[in-house]
Design a protein around this motif. Structure first.
Motif, PDB file in Angstrom:
ATOM      1  N   TYR A   1      -0.853  -0.934  -4.363  1.00  0.00           N
ATOM      2  CA  TYR A   1      -2.049  -0.029  -4.472  1.00  0.00           C
ATOM      3  C   TYR A   1      -1.784   1.571  -4.064  1.00  0.00           C
ATOM      4  O   TYR A   1      -1.026   1.493  -2.888  1.00  0.00           O
TER       5      TYR A   1
ATOM      6  N   VAL B   1      -7.099   3.231   2.126  1.00  0.00           N
ATOM      7  CA  VAL B   1      -7.722   1.938   1.615  1.00  0.00           C
ATOM      8  C   VAL B   1      -9.278   1.753   2.189  1.00  0.00           C
ATOM      9  O   VAL B   1      -9.460   1.922   3.217  1.00  0.00           O
TER      10      VAL B   1
ATOM     11  N   VAL C   1       0.805  -1.079   0.024  1.00  0.00           N
ATOM     12  CA  VAL C   1      -0.051   0.036  -0.128  1.00  0.00           C
ATOM     13  C   VAL C   1       1.093   1.129   0.020  1.00  0.00           C
ATOM     14  O   VAL C   1       1.643   1.444   0.676  1.00  0.00           O
TER      15      VAL C   1
END
Length: 156
Positions: free
Chosen positions: A143, A133, A127
């Motif tokens: 991500y 998120v 991440v």
């Protein structure tokens, strides 16, 4: 003029694995920290939270109640976990029935200042810094963004 009620931070009722290193000051209470894990300074890990083996929790991270973190994870500086989605339009004010849990898989790295809402994140995910998120992550990959979206898969 009134006097404030003061509470001290510290390490209270924590189940530690072997070879855990905690840099103080840290605020850890009612949680479990796995073997060979590092916890940096100014970290808070709340009760009913589990951190797996061989993890690194860097400074200023906040891990709220109801979070489970797998093994071999990296939580970078200032990462924040949220368990209250303001379902009633504001804070739950301690009503745990309005809170939700978060599950982080194994080998997950969460970048600096990322925010993780109540979600499930599968194994082998990165991440990016500053990402938010908001939904479950079910495929390994990188991500990024707000809301976090798949940038590219992880290739081994």
């Amino acid at each position: 003029m009134g006097e404030p009620k003061l509470k001290k931070i510290g390490i209270i009722n924590v189940k530690f694995g072997e070879n855990v290193l905690v840099i103080e000051p840290a605020n850890l209470y009612g949680c479990e920290i796995g073997d060979d894990t590092f916890v940096g300074p100014f970290v808070e890990v709340q009760k009913d939270t589990t951190v797996g083996k061989r993890c690194r929790i860097q400074s200023h991270a906040f891990i709220c109640e109801l979070v489970t973190i797998g093994d071999d994870c990296f939580i970078s500086h200032g990462a924040m976990f949220i368990n209250d989605l303001f379902a009633t339009g504001g804070p739950a004010k301690g009503r745990k029935d309005l809170w939700a849990s978060t599950k982080i898989g194994n080998r997950v790295s969460i970048g600096t200042n990322a925010t993780i809402l109540p979600v499930n994140i599968c194994d082998d995910v990165v991440v990016g810094a500053g990402a938010v998120v908001t939904k479950d992550i079910t495929k390994p990959g990188f991500y990024v963004g707000n809301p976090a979206k798949l940038l590219r898969p992880i290739t081994k």
